[in-house]
Design a protein around this motif. Structure first.
Motif, PDB file in Angstrom:
ATOM      1  N   ALA A 131       1.024  -1.271  -0.347  1.00 57.69           N
ATOM      2  CA  ALA A 131       0.025   0.359  -0.138  1.00 57.69           C
ATOM      3  C   ALA A 131       0.325   1.218  -0.051  1.00 57.69           C
ATOM      4  CB  ALA A 131      -1.196   0.197   1.317  1.00 57.69           C
ATOM      5  N   ASN A 132       0.341   2.152  -0.647  1.00 62.31           N
ATOM      6  CA  ASN A 132       1.534   3.495  -1.005  1.00 62.31           C
ATOM      7  C   ASN A 132       1.013   4.228   0.748  1.00 62.31           C
ATOM      8  OD1 ASN A 132      -1.276   4.453  -1.226  1.00 62.31           O
ATOM      9  ND2 ASN A 132      -0.232   5.142  -3.385  1.00 62.31           N
ATOM     10  N   TYR A 133       0.508   4.074   1.437  1.00 62.91           N
ATOM     11  CA  TYR A 133       0.226   4.815   2.813  1.00 62.91           C
ATOM     12  C   TYR A 133       0.663   3.787   3.971  1.00 62.91           C
ATOM     13  CZ  TYR A 133      -3.909   1.775   2.277  1.00 62.91           C
ATOM     14  OH  TYR A 133      -5.032   0.290   2.408  1.00 62.91           O
ATOM     15  N   LYS A 134       0.306   4.035   5.053  1.00 64.72           N
ATOM     16  CA  LYS A 134       0.968   3.488   6.574  1.00 64.72           C
ATOM     17  C   LYS A 134      -0.686   2.681   7.078  1.00 64.72           C
ATOM     18  CE  LYS A 134       3.814   4.207  10.991  1.00 64.72           C
ATOM     19  NZ  LYS A 134       4.053   4.658  11.239  1.00 64.72           N
ATOM     20  N   VAL A 135       0.115   1.394   7.090  1.00 66.23           N
ATOM     21  CA  VAL A 135      -1.036   0.841   7.665  1.00 66.23           C
ATOM     22  C   VAL A 135      -0.791   0.240   9.489  1.00 66.23           C
ATOM     23  CG1 VAL A 135      -2.278  -1.658   7.528  1.00 66.23           C
ATOM     24  CG2 VAL A 135      -1.855  -0.294   5.286  1.00 66.23           C
ATOM     25  N   LYS A 136      -1.710   0.821   9.660  1.00 67.51           N
ATOM     26  CA  LYS A 136      -1.495   0.362  11.504  1.00 67.51           C
ATOM     27  C   LYS A 136      -2.120  -0.726  11.936  1.00 67.51           C
ATOM     28  CE  LYS A 136      -0.447   4.855  13.507  1.00 67.51           C
ATOM     29  NZ  LYS A 136       0.778   4.640  13.767  1.00 67.51           N
ATOM     30  N   THR A 137      -1.317  -1.962  12.522  1.00 69.71           N
ATOM     31  CA  THR A 137      -1.996  -2.500  13.086  1.00 69.71           C
ATOM     32  C   THR A 137      -2.241  -2.677  13.833  1.00 69.71           C
ATOM     33  OG1 THR A 137      -0.049  -3.738  13.577  1.00 69.71           O
ATOM     34  CG2 THR A 137      -0.391  -4.041  11.400  1.00 69.71           C
ATOM     35  N   LEU A 138      -3.688  -4.122  14.800  1.00 69.17           N
ATOM     36  CA  LEU A 138      -3.990  -3.305  16.466  1.00 69.17           C
ATOM     37  C   LEU A 138      -2.290  -3.535  16.788  1.00 69.17           C
ATOM     38  CD1 LEU A 138      -6.322  -3.465  17.953  1.00 69.17           C
ATOM     39  CD2 LEU A 138      -6.062  -6.130  18.444  1.00 69.17           C
ATOM     40  N   SER A 139      -1.501  -4.240  17.141  1.00 72.10           N
ATOM     41  CA  SER A 139      -0.179  -4.108  18.036  1.00 72.10           C
ATOM     42  C   SER A 139       0.421  -2.753  17.799  1.00 72.10           C
ATOM     43  CB  SER A 139       1.060  -5.684  17.815  1.00 72.10           C
ATOM     44  OG  SER A 139       0.349  -6.497  17.581  1.00 72.10           O
ATOM     45  N   ASP A 140       0.219  -2.275  16.477  1.00 67.84           N
ATOM     46  CA  ASP A 140       0.824  -0.522  16.522  1.00 67.84           C
ATOM     47  C   ASP A 140       0.071   0.333  17.101  1.00 67.84           C
ATOM     48  OD1 ASP A 140       2.601  -1.279  14.879  1.00 67.84           O
ATOM     49  OD2 ASP A 140       1.185  -1.728  13.034  1.00 67.84           O
ATOM     50  N   VAL A 141      -1.777   0.106  17.310  1.00 68.60           N
ATOM     51  CA  VAL A 141      -2.187   0.886  17.973  1.00 68.60           C
ATOM     52  C   VAL A 141      -2.020   0.633  19.639  1.00 68.60           C
ATOM     53  CG1 VAL A 141      -4.983   1.420  18.729  1.00 68.60           C
ATOM     54  CG2 VAL A 141      -4.513   0.808  16.416  1.00 68.60           C
ATOM     55  N   ILE A 142      -2.077  -0.540  19.941  1.00 66.16           N
ATOM     56  CA  ILE A 142      -1.230  -0.436  21.376  1.00 66.16           C
ATOM     57  C   ILE A 142      -0.055  -0.043  22.024  1.00 66.16           C
ATOM     58  CG2 ILE A 142      -0.758  -2.100  23.182  1.00 66.16           C
ATOM     59  CD1 ILE A 142      -3.783  -2.092  22.125  1.00 66.16           C
ATOM     60  N   LYS A 143       0.594   0.093  21.034  1.00 68.91           N
ATOM     61  CA  LYS A 143       1.937   0.706  20.997  1.00 68.91           C
ATOM     62  C   LYS A 143       1.874   2.475  20.891  1.00 68.91           C
ATOM     63  CE  LYS A 143       5.122  -2.337  18.544  1.00 68.91           C
ATOM     64  NZ  LYS A 143       5.580  -2.484  17.621  1.00 68.91           N
ATOM     65  N   LEU A 144       0.755   3.294  20.225  1.00 69.64           N
ATOM     66  CA  LEU A 144       0.210   3.999  20.773  1.00 69.64           C
ATOM     67  C   LEU A 144       0.154   4.710  22.242  1.00 69.64           C
ATOM     68  CD1 LEU A 144      -1.925   4.741  17.292  1.00 69.64           C
ATOM     69  CD2 LEU A 144       0.511   5.407  18.217  1.00 69.64           C
ATOM     70  N   PHE A 145      -0.491   3.429  23.044  1.00 66.93           N
ATOM     71  CA  PHE A 145      -0.871   4.022  24.473  1.00 66.93           C
ATOM     72  C   PHE A 145       0.406   4.378  25.292  1.00 66.93           C
ATOM     73  CE2 PHE A 145      -4.231   2.409  22.886  1.00 66.93           C
ATOM     74  CZ  PHE A 145      -5.207   3.169  23.446  1.00 66.93           C
ATOM     75  N   ASN A 146       1.251   3.816  25.142  1.00 63.00           N
ATOM     76  CA  ASN A 146       3.157   4.105  25.878  1.00 63.00           C
ATOM     77  C   ASN A 146       2.896   5.574  26.011  1.00 63.00           C
ATOM     78  OD1 ASN A 146       4.566   1.323  26.132  1.00 63.00           O
ATOM     79  ND2 ASN A 146       3.868   1.259  24.234  1.00 63.00           N
ATOM     80  N   PRO A 147       3.907   5.622  27.208  1.00 65.41           N
ATOM     81  CA  PRO A 147       3.426   7.747  27.501  1.00 65.41           C
ATOM     82  C   PRO A 147       4.157   7.987  26.496  1.00 65.41           C
ATOM     83  CG  PRO A 147       4.390   6.352  29.279  1.00 65.41           C
ATOM     84  CD  PRO A 147       4.183   5.053  28.240  1.00 65.41           C
ATOM     85  N   SER A 148       4.000   9.101  25.901  1.00 67.17           N
ATOM     86  CA  SER A 148       4.481  10.015  24.814  1.00 67.17           C
ATOM     87  C   SER A 148       5.729  10.687  25.418  1.00 67.17           C
ATOM     88  CB  SER A 148       3.710  11.085  24.354  1.00 67.17           C
ATOM     89  OG  SER A 148       2.494   9.895  23.747  1.00 67.17           O
ATOM     90  N   SER A 149       7.094  11.297  24.504  1.00 67.78           N
ATOM     91  CA  SER A 149       7.941  12.238  24.938  1.00 67.78           C
ATOM     92  C   SER A 149       7.205  13.411  25.179  1.00 67.78           C
ATOM     93  CB  SER A 149       8.855  12.316  23.533  1.00 67.78           C
ATOM     94  OG  SER A 149       9.866  11.186  22.999  1.00 67.78           O
ATOM     95  N   PHE A 150       8.186  14.397  26.166  1.00 69.34           N
ATOM     96  CA  PHE A 150       7.316  15.235  26.141  1.00 69.34           C
ATOM     97  C   PHE A 150       6.122  15.686  27.108  1.00 69.34           C
ATOM     98  CE2 PHE A 150      10.423  15.484  22.652  1.00 69.34           C
ATOM     99  CZ  PHE A 150      11.548  15.975  23.330  1.00 69.34           C
ATOM    100  N   THR A 151       5.925  14.546  27.290  1.00 69.24           N
ATOM    101  CA  THR A 151       4.401  15.000  27.925  1.00 69.24           C
ATOM    102  C   THR A 151       4.578  13.935  29.176  1.00 69.24           C
ATOM    103  OG1 THR A 151       3.361  12.043  27.516  1.00 69.24           O
ATOM    104  CG2 THR A 151       3.135  13.728  25.770  1.00 69.24           C
ATOM    105  N   ASP A 152       3.298  14.063  30.304  1.00 66.83           N
ATOM    106  CA  ASP A 152       2.920  14.204  31.516  1.00 66.83           C
ATOM    107  C   ASP A 152       2.828  12.644  31.247  1.00 66.83           C
ATOM    108  OD1 ASP A 152       1.290  14.532  31.610  1.00 66.83           O
ATOM    109  OD2 ASP A 152       1.520  16.046  33.417  1.00 66.83           O
ATOM    110  N   GLU A 153       2.366  11.444  31.191  1.00 63.26           N
ATOM    111  CA  GLU A 153       1.986  10.426  30.863  1.00 63.26           C
ATOM    112  C   GLU A 153       2.237   9.582  31.635  1.00 63.26           C
ATOM    113  OE1 GLU A 153      -0.739  10.858  26.557  1.00 63.26           O
ATOM    114  OE2 GLU A 153       1.086   9.792  26.612  1.00 63.26           O
TER     115      GLU A 153
END
Length: 298
Positions: A131-153
């Motif tokens: 695909a010529n666009y980024k495809v996110k798997t369910l595993s990719d989506v879960i990784k989004l919940f990790n604390p993000s840089s430069f936040t107080d999460e």
């Protein structure tokens, strides 16, 4: 209910700390559903004197840790991860506790539709996607919940957010599996009574798997059914489970037309719309969709 505890003596479940992944997040979600109340601690190392009734997963090199050489592997070569190992051990018992019919079929469907893919990616087997666009798997989506840089999460808070999301996905996957299995039985009965290339459904039911796994379904070209948007629809059928190419597309002259324009081309009153890619068309009544299906075969 789930609670993250700070003292390992208070925990009845243990997994690893640090970066979260889909396997232990979904494992935790499943355990909350199965055990109902869990007290979880996330650690970097598991002490040797842990009580025997504490469930340790994705860490500790025990029964539910896949980071070792002798981990169970499916017949297709995909190794189990922590969620796969826990589902294999307790999945059928969980379904039995919830009074689910067709336990073996539902167990296999959940494993195939949800868990196997998580296991594969966590063990380094990634899907091949062109695909010529980024495809996110369910595993990719879960990784989004990790604390993000430069936040107080906070790590614990983010883990609980991910676990809640995973639990909803798991529940909906189970309901979907139950619905598809029941629907498959009904659709197979209709297929076996059908003569000709058009399968007519009196209500919308998930039909594709039944068609593609029933020998009598090999001759079908279109499906008609009541649309949840109102009226009726006609849809194309793929060649097989692996090959999603349509067996027969709707006529080129219908592509992208609607209402009066489509009526003029087809000569059928009450037709509403044909998709530009010619895989679906709609009409106001059952009679008009049947006439459209007959016309499409010409």
């Amino acid at each position: 209910m789930i609670k993250i505890v700070k003292d390992i003596k208070d925990a009845n479940c243990i997994t690893h700390s640090g970066t979260m992944h889909a396997d232990e997040v979904f494992a935790t979600a499943f355990l909350e559903l199965y055990l109902e109340n869990i007290k979880l601690i996330r650690v970097s190392n598991v002490p040797k004197d842990i009580a025997k009734d504490v469930l340790v997963y994705d860490i500790g090199r025990g029964k539910f840790d896949h980071h070792q050489d002798d981990v169970d592997t499916r017949d297709n070569g995909i190794k189990y991860s922590s969620i796969g190992l826990l589902w294999k051990e307790y999945g059928k018992d969980y379904l039995k506790k919830n009074n689910i019919d067709n336990i073996d079929d539902v167990f296999k469907a959940i494993d195939k539709d949800l868990i196997e893919g998580i296991d594969a990616i966590d063990n380094g087997i990634f899907p091949e996607i062109e695909a010529n666009y980024k495809v996110k798997t369910l595993s990719d989506v879960i990784k989004l919940f990790n604390p993000s840089s430069f936040t107080d999460e906070d790590e614990a808070t983010q883990f609980l957010k991910a676990e809640k999301f995973a639990k909803e996905i798991f529940i909906e996957t189970m309901y979907n599996a139950i619905g598809k299995i029941k629907s498959k039985e009904i659709v197979n009965e209709i297929i076996n009574k059908t003569d000709g290339p058009i399968l007519e459904l009196e209500e919308y039911l998930p039909y594709e798997e039944a068609i593609l796994t029933n020998d009598k379904g090999n001759d079908l070209l279109f499906v008609t059914y009541p649309s949840n948007r109102g009226g009726y629809a006609i849809k194309t059928i793929p060649k097989s489970i692996e090959d999603k190419t349509d067996r027969l597309l709707l006529p080129k002259s219908w592509a992208g037309l609607a209402n009066e324009e489509l009526e003029k081309v087809t000569g059928i009153e009450g037709v509403m719309f044909c998709h530009t890619n010619r895989f679906i068309a709609t009409a106001k009544t059952k009679e008009s969709i049947k006439a459209l299906a007959k016309k499409a075969l010409e």
